[in-house]
Design a protein around this motif. Structure first.
Motif, PDB file in Angstrom:
ATOM      1  N   ALA A 122       2.539   0.434 -15.093  1.00 35.42           N
ATOM      2  CA  ALA A 122       2.797  -0.375 -13.577  1.00 35.42           C
ATOM      3  C   ALA A 122       2.042   0.697 -12.800  1.00 35.42           C
ATOM      4  O   ALA A 122       1.089   0.202 -11.886  1.00 35.42           O
ATOM      5  N   LEU A 123       1.539   1.964 -13.398  1.00 34.95           N
ATOM      6  CA  LEU A 123       0.471   2.918 -12.211  1.00 34.95           C
ATOM      7  C   LEU A 123      -1.086   1.928 -12.947  1.00 34.95           C
ATOM      8  O   LEU A 123      -1.701   2.423 -11.457  1.00 34.95           O
ATOM      9  N   ASP A 124      -0.779   1.580 -14.034  1.00 35.45           N
ATOM     10  CA  ASP A 124      -2.644   1.471 -14.142  1.00 35.45           C
ATOM     11  C   ASP A 124      -2.901   0.131 -12.898  1.00 35.45           C
ATOM     12  O   ASP A 124      -3.490  -0.068 -12.176  1.00 35.45           O
ATOM     13  N   ALA A 125      -1.130  -0.804 -12.901  1.00 32.96           N
ATOM     14  CA  ALA A 125      -1.911  -2.011 -11.563  1.00 32.96           C
ATOM     15  C   ALA A 125      -1.744  -1.196 -10.625  1.00 32.96           C
ATOM     16  O   ALA A 125      -2.782  -2.690  -9.423  1.00 32.96           O
ATOM     17  N   ALA A 126      -1.032  -0.636  -9.728  1.00 30.98           N
ATOM     18  CA  ALA A 126      -1.054   0.115  -9.370  1.00 30.98           C
ATOM     19  C   ALA A 126      -1.797   0.681  -8.402  1.00 30.98           C
ATOM     20  O   ALA A 126      -2.317   1.408  -6.994  1.00 30.98           O
ATOM     21  N   ALA A 127      -2.872   1.596  -9.159  1.00 29.56           N
ATOM     22  CA  ALA A 127      -3.503   2.207  -9.329  1.00 29.56           C
ATOM     23  C   ALA A 127      -4.761   2.060  -7.566  1.00 29.56           C
ATOM     24  O   ALA A 127      -5.247   3.165  -7.240  1.00 29.56           O
ATOM     25  N   PRO A 128      -5.482   1.138  -7.479  1.00 31.03           N
ATOM     26  CA  PRO A 128      -5.859   0.686  -6.339  1.00 31.03           C
ATOM     27  C   PRO A 128      -5.442   1.329  -4.913  1.00 31.03           C
ATOM     28  O   PRO A 128      -5.521   1.631  -3.925  1.00 31.03           O
ATOM     29  N   GLN A 129      -3.823   0.750  -5.126  1.00 28.87           N
ATOM     30  CA  GLN A 129      -2.574   0.909  -3.883  1.00 28.87           C
ATOM     31  C   GLN A 129      -3.125   2.185  -4.027  1.00 28.87           C
ATOM     32  O   GLN A 129      -2.662   2.914  -2.569  1.00 28.87           O
ATOM     33  N   VAL A 130      -2.907   3.155  -5.291  1.00 27.56           N
ATOM     34  CA  VAL A 130      -2.424   4.340  -4.923  1.00 27.56           C
ATOM     35  C   VAL A 130      -3.499   5.931  -4.287  1.00 27.56           C
ATOM     36  O   VAL A 130      -3.834   5.702  -4.091  1.00 27.56           O
ATOM     37  N   ALA A 131      -4.435   4.581  -4.939  1.00 32.40           N
ATOM     38  CA  ALA A 131      -5.476   5.458  -4.433  1.00 32.40           C
ATOM     39  C   ALA A 131      -6.102   5.674  -3.227  1.00 32.40           C
ATOM     40  O   ALA A 131      -6.736   6.363  -2.762  1.00 32.40           O
ATOM     41  N   ALA A 132      -6.186   3.953  -2.653  1.00 32.21           N
ATOM     42  CA  ALA A 132      -6.689   4.189  -1.417  1.00 32.21           C
ATOM     43  C   ALA A 132      -5.009   5.227  -0.337  1.00 32.21           C
ATOM     44  O   ALA A 132      -5.637   5.347   0.551  1.00 32.21           O
ATOM     45  N   ALA A 133      -3.881   5.489  -0.827  1.00 36.38           N
ATOM     46  CA  ALA A 133      -2.899   5.797  -0.363  1.00 36.38           C
ATOM     47  C   ALA A 133      -3.285   7.577  -0.298  1.00 36.38           C
ATOM     48  O   ALA A 133      -3.380   8.317   0.470  1.00 36.38           O
ATOM     49  N   ASN A 134      -3.815   7.678  -1.579  1.00 35.21           N
ATOM     50  CA  ASN A 134      -4.759   8.846  -1.228  1.00 35.21           C
ATOM     51  C   ASN A 134      -5.826   9.104  -0.995  1.00 35.21           C
ATOM     52  O   ASN A 134      -5.986  10.705  -0.543  1.00 35.21           O
ATOM     53  N   ARG A 135      -6.715   8.548  -0.211  1.00 38.12           N
ATOM     54  CA  ARG A 135      -7.383   8.056   0.500  1.00 38.12           C
ATOM     55  C   ARG A 135      -7.312   8.851   1.756  1.00 38.12           C
ATOM     56  O   ARG A 135      -7.789   9.780   2.623  1.00 38.12           O
ATOM     57  N   ASP A 136      -5.766   8.381   2.138  1.00 35.87           N
ATOM     58  CA  ASP A 136      -5.743   8.548   3.306  1.00 35.87           C
ATOM     59  C   ASP A 136      -5.303   9.902   3.779  1.00 35.87           C
ATOM     60  O   ASP A 136      -5.442  10.932   4.434  1.00 35.87           O
ATOM     61  N   ASP A 137      -4.253  10.634   2.264  1.00 34.54           N
ATOM     62  CA  ASP A 137      -4.506  11.990   2.626  1.00 34.54           C
ATOM     63  C   ASP A 137      -5.175  12.679   2.854  1.00 34.54           C
ATOM     64  O   ASP A 137      -5.243  13.940   3.026  1.00 34.54           O
ATOM     65  N   LEU A 138      -6.399  12.444   1.891  1.00 38.07           N
ATOM     66  CA  LEU A 138      -7.915  13.521   1.712  1.00 38.07           C
ATOM     67  C   LEU A 138      -8.899  13.406   2.781  1.00 38.07           C
ATOM     68  O   LEU A 138      -8.145  14.531   3.661  1.00 38.07           O
ATOM     69  N   ALA A 139      -8.485  12.247   4.124  1.00 43.80           N
ATOM     70  CA  ALA A 139      -8.652  12.921   4.973  1.00 43.80           C
ATOM     71  C   ALA A 139      -7.688  12.807   6.310  1.00 43.80           C
ATOM     72  O   ALA A 139      -8.721  13.534   6.927  1.00 43.80           O
ATOM     73  N   ASP A 140      -6.956  13.177   5.824  1.00 41.78           N
ATOM     74  CA  ASP A 140      -6.003  13.479   6.322  1.00 41.78           C
ATOM     75  C   ASP A 140      -5.963  15.655   6.224  1.00 41.78           C
ATOM     76  O   ASP A 140      -6.158  16.587   7.466  1.00 41.78           O
TER      77      ASP A 140
END
Length: 419
Positions: A53-71
């Protein structure tokens, strides 16, 4: 993904925060009853499904992480902290792989540690059993969210996670994936619970005695000290990492260069990165001209004693003069303190004074020196002819990792501060 918690509130009365934390812990305790009796096959199936499930959701997780990195960038977080925070798709894949490695390990539950038959015929067995509810307080390391959840489930426990605000978007995405997997396998989603409110949650989690069986802090020295000193819940202390690499008189110098560069530059923002390099005087004249350019090429800034500064200048590399602050500092960046020591006695004395008890390494072909180093150094991990970076659950073949425990009282430093 199912939302594990509500959005972080702006202002919440402390009593309401306390009630929410305690209720989350009660739900986790109830969920632990469903996890405790699971067979190894059932637990491993959940872990493998979570990895998929993590492999399948990797794009969504990475997108959420980009929000954290930007913050984080807007908030002025240091580069080392931003690196700890980063969870791009390759790192998500590595996190999923750690769950698969964990599933491949033997089931710790039910293992008989030792036993005996007494003279009166009574059989005594010491057997590993789940604890119940494990809580984790940690900072900007979202991979810890998955590691802690995976280890809790493998050992038959529920987990309550309280990550740092810097990783809020990523943690929500990760926990959402894990909770959906639990539900799909007929297990209560509250076996993995995320607290995502104000900082006061930590204080109430620390005092949730009777609801939380074990609390593990993972992060900087201030966080660890706060939890260790203020908890009424049992705590496993994970120490900060002022790690040393000692290059002995009998070192293979080419090997020592490779180990020094890897230990410092492979990923400088983590607790098992080397922060100090100690060089035996007998090999300093030959070793420093080799290691200084290699470290410089890796982008490392050197903080050295007079001999190191002179050797760096001779190699055309600038080195800053080191002070006691450098010997005791966990840089978490591409900075390295370097010192020439007279002998192994001096190296051991330096390590004893400045070590945080995490990981210490020696490079030597002298069996006597190695045996003495291993016997005298007081640390959670001691490396021989290997990088400090090997102090990691995955690298040691143990799967995901919940923390490196030094589990000792704070050691006094020259400035009077604990580690």
């Amino acid at each position: 993904m199912s939302a594990p918690t509500s959005e972080r509130p702006q202002t919440v009365p402390d009593a309401a925060v306390r009630d929410r934390v305690l209720e989350a812990c009660r739900r986790a305790r109830e969920a632990a009853r469903a996890v405790r009796p699971l067979t190894r096959a059932a637990k491993d199936a959940v872990l493998l499904a979570a990895a998929d499930a993590l492999d399948a959701a990797a794009p969504q997780v990475a997108a959420a992480n980009r929000d954290d990195l930007a913050d984080g960038e807007r908030a002025g977080l240091a580069q080392g902290l931003l690196d700890r925070l980063r969870l791009d798709e390759p790192r998500v894949a590595a996190t999923a792989a750690a769950l698969r490695d964990l599933a491949a390990l033997p089931d710790p539950v039910g293992e008989v540690v030792r036993g005996q038959r007494l003279a009166n015929g009574l059989e005594v067995r010491q057997t590993r059993v789940p604890m119940g509810v494990v809580a984790m307080v940690y900072e900007a390391r979202p991979n810890v969210t998955v590691d802690a959840a995976g280890l809790a489930l493998k050992s038959g426990n529920a987990v309550v996670l309280r990550g740092g605000s810097a990783a809020a978007h990523t943690n929500r995405a990760l926990v959402g994936v894990l909770r959906e997997v639990l539900t799909a396998h007929g297990l209560p989603a509250d076996a993995v619970t995320l607290l995502d409110g104000p900082r006061e949650e930590v204080r109430h989690l620390m005092t949730a005695r009777g609801l939380v069986d074990l609390l593990i802090p993972r992060g900087g020295a201030d966080l660890i000290r706060t939890v260790v000193e203020g908890s009424t819940v049992p705590v496993v202390e994970t120490g900060v990492g002022n790690c040393h690499v000692v290059v002995d008189a009998a070192a293979d110098l080419a090997k020592a260069v490779a180990i020094a560069v890897n230990a410092k530059a492979h990923r400088p923002s983590v607790c098992n990165a080397a922060e100090t390099l100690l060089v035996h005087r007998a090999v300093a004249a030959d070793f420093l001209p080799l290691v200084v350019p290699a470290l410089d090429a890796a982008g490392v800034t050197l903080h050295g004693d007079a001999e190191v500064v002179a050797a760096a200048a001779a190699a055309g590399v600038r080195a800053e003069s080191a002070s006691d602050d450098d010997w005791g500092r966990e840089y978490l960046s591409l900075d390295l303190a370097v010192r020439v020591v007279d002998d192994l006695d001096a190296a051991l004395a330096h390590v004893r004074r400045w070590s945080t008890g995490h990981t210490e390494a020696i490079v030597s072909e002298d069996v006597g020196a190695v045996r003495r180093f291993v016997a005298e150094v007081d640390a959670a991990a001691v490396m021989v002819n290997a990088s400090t970076r090997f102090t990691d659950g995955g690298e040691l073949g143990l799967g995901a990792e919940i923390g490196i425990s030094t589990q000792k009282p704070a050691r006094p430093r020259s400035d009077g501060a604990g580690r």
